[in-house]
Scaffold this active site. Structure first.
Site, short mmCIF file in Angstrom:
data_model
loop_
_atom_site.label_atom_id
_atom_site.label_comp_id
_atom_site.label_asym_id
_atom_site.label_seq_id
_atom_site.Cartn_x
_atom_site.Cartn_y
_atom_site.Cartn_z
N SER A 44 0.84 -1.20 0.00
CA SER A 44 0.00 0.00 0.00
C SER A 44 0.87 1.25 0.00
CB SER A 44 -0.88 0.03 1.24
OG SER A 44 -1.63 -1.16 1.35
N1 SAH Z 1 0.05 -4.84 4.49
C1 SAH Z 1 0.68 -5.20 3.24
C2 SAH Z 1 -0.24 -5.01 2.06
C3 SAH Z 1 -0.41 -6.30 1.37
S1 SAH Z 1 -1.59 -6.37 0.07
C4 SAH Z 1 2.01 -4.54 3.06
O1 SAH Z 1 2.41 -3.71 3.87
O2 SAH Z 1 2.68 -4.91 2.10
C5 SAH Z 1 -2.81 -7.43 0.77
C6 SAH Z 1 -2.38 -8.80 1.18
O3 SAH Z 1 -3.52 -9.47 1.69
C7 SAH Z 1 -1.84 -9.68 0.04
O4 SAH Z 1 -0.55 -10.11 0.36
C8 SAH Z 1 -2.83 -10.83 0.01
O5 SAH Z 1 -2.24 -12.08 -0.31
C9 SAH Z 1 -3.37 -10.83 1.42
N2 SAH Z 1 -4.66 -11.51 1.59
C10 SAH Z 1 -5.76 -11.47 0.81
N3 SAH Z 1 -6.73 -12.26 1.29
C11 SAH Z 1 -6.23 -12.82 2.43
C12 SAH Z 1 -6.73 -13.76 3.40
N4 SAH Z 1 -7.95 -14.29 3.29
N5 SAH Z 1 -5.94 -14.11 4.42
C13 SAH Z 1 -4.69 -13.61 4.55
N6 SAH Z 1 -4.15 -12.73 3.68
C14 SAH Z 1 -4.90 -12.34 2.63
#
Ligand code: SAH
Length: 202
Positions: free
Chosen positions: A51
């Site tokens: 993000s």
């Molecule tokens: N906080 C992160 C942003 C990651 S983007 C950062 O600082 O980089 C969102 C993430 O959510 C992705 O890696 C995706 O794989 C994860 N995600 C989506 N659905 C999910 C679920 N049901 N359980 C765990 N992670 C999930």
């Protein structure tokens, strides 16, 4: 980056200090590291993104609130590259984070450990179930968008707890959900764009 966050309206000094401390360039591919401090989201492979700094800061600022009860234990759903988890670890005493994509989980776990961030527990799991064995949480933060608020996650909030999450189908909005004795209340904050929350592990 910090001056820009202030210009964008971030006021919480604890959040700004944490954003200053965490080396964001280490969380993205080397080829993208020159853009790590720009206000953009960047690819982290497997169709996922880190993000943009503003939204990380904003979500944590909203989670903390400016008054309210202290937040000790926090759950992040969607570890991704681990950047937001690292920032959370500078702000809150105890952080749990879950990721459903195995290589992202492995990489984030290693990086957080290499950075000696020892108050984050990284788990490989489907975040839709929350983390029943570590609940209740004073704060829950979702890094992926769901069409509606998950009742399962809501039940893992402590009374007085707060959840910050992107919600919506076509249009997504950032919401603050607060739990008190009588139930949940929702505030709609601003329009956002997140990857979708998916089911199961990958
Ligand atoms: N906080 C992160 C942003 C990651 S983007 C950062 O600082 O980089 C969102 C993430 O959510 C992705 O890696 C995706 O794989 C994860 N995600 C989506 N659905 C999910 C679920 N049901 N359980 C765990 N992670 C999930």
């Amino acid at each position: 980056m910090i001056a820009r966050l202030r210009d964008q309206g971030i006021q919480d000094e604890a959040v700004l200090a944490a954003m200053y401390e965490v080396p964001r360039h280490l969380f993205v591919d080397e080829a993208l590291s020159s853009r790590a401090y720009d206000d953009v989201s960047l690819p982290i492979n497997y169709d996922q993104t880190i993000s943009r700094p503003y939204i990380v800061a904003r979500m944590i600022e909203v989670l903390r609130g400016f008054s309210g009860s202290p937040i000790n234990r926090v759950l992040e759903v969607g570890t991704g590259c681990g950047y937001q988890a690292a920032v959370l670890a500078h702000v809150f005493p105890e952080v749990y984070t879950v990721e459903r994509i195995a290589p992202l989980y492995e990489r984030a776990k290693k990086l957080l450990s290499d950075l000696n961030i020892d108050n984050v527990e990284v788990r490989y799991a489907d975040g839709n179930a929350g983390l029943p064995d570590a609940a209740p949480f004073d704060g829950i933060i979702l890094a992926a968008a769901a069409p509606v608020m998950s009742q399962t996650l809501g039940r893992q909030l402590s009374i007085g707890g707060r959840m910050v999450l992107p919600m919506g189908r076509q249009e997504q909005w950032l919401y603050l959900v607060e739990r008190d004795q009588s139930g949940f209340s929702e505030s709609k904050l601003e329009q956002v764009k997140f990857v979708p929350m998916l089911m199961g592990k990958a």
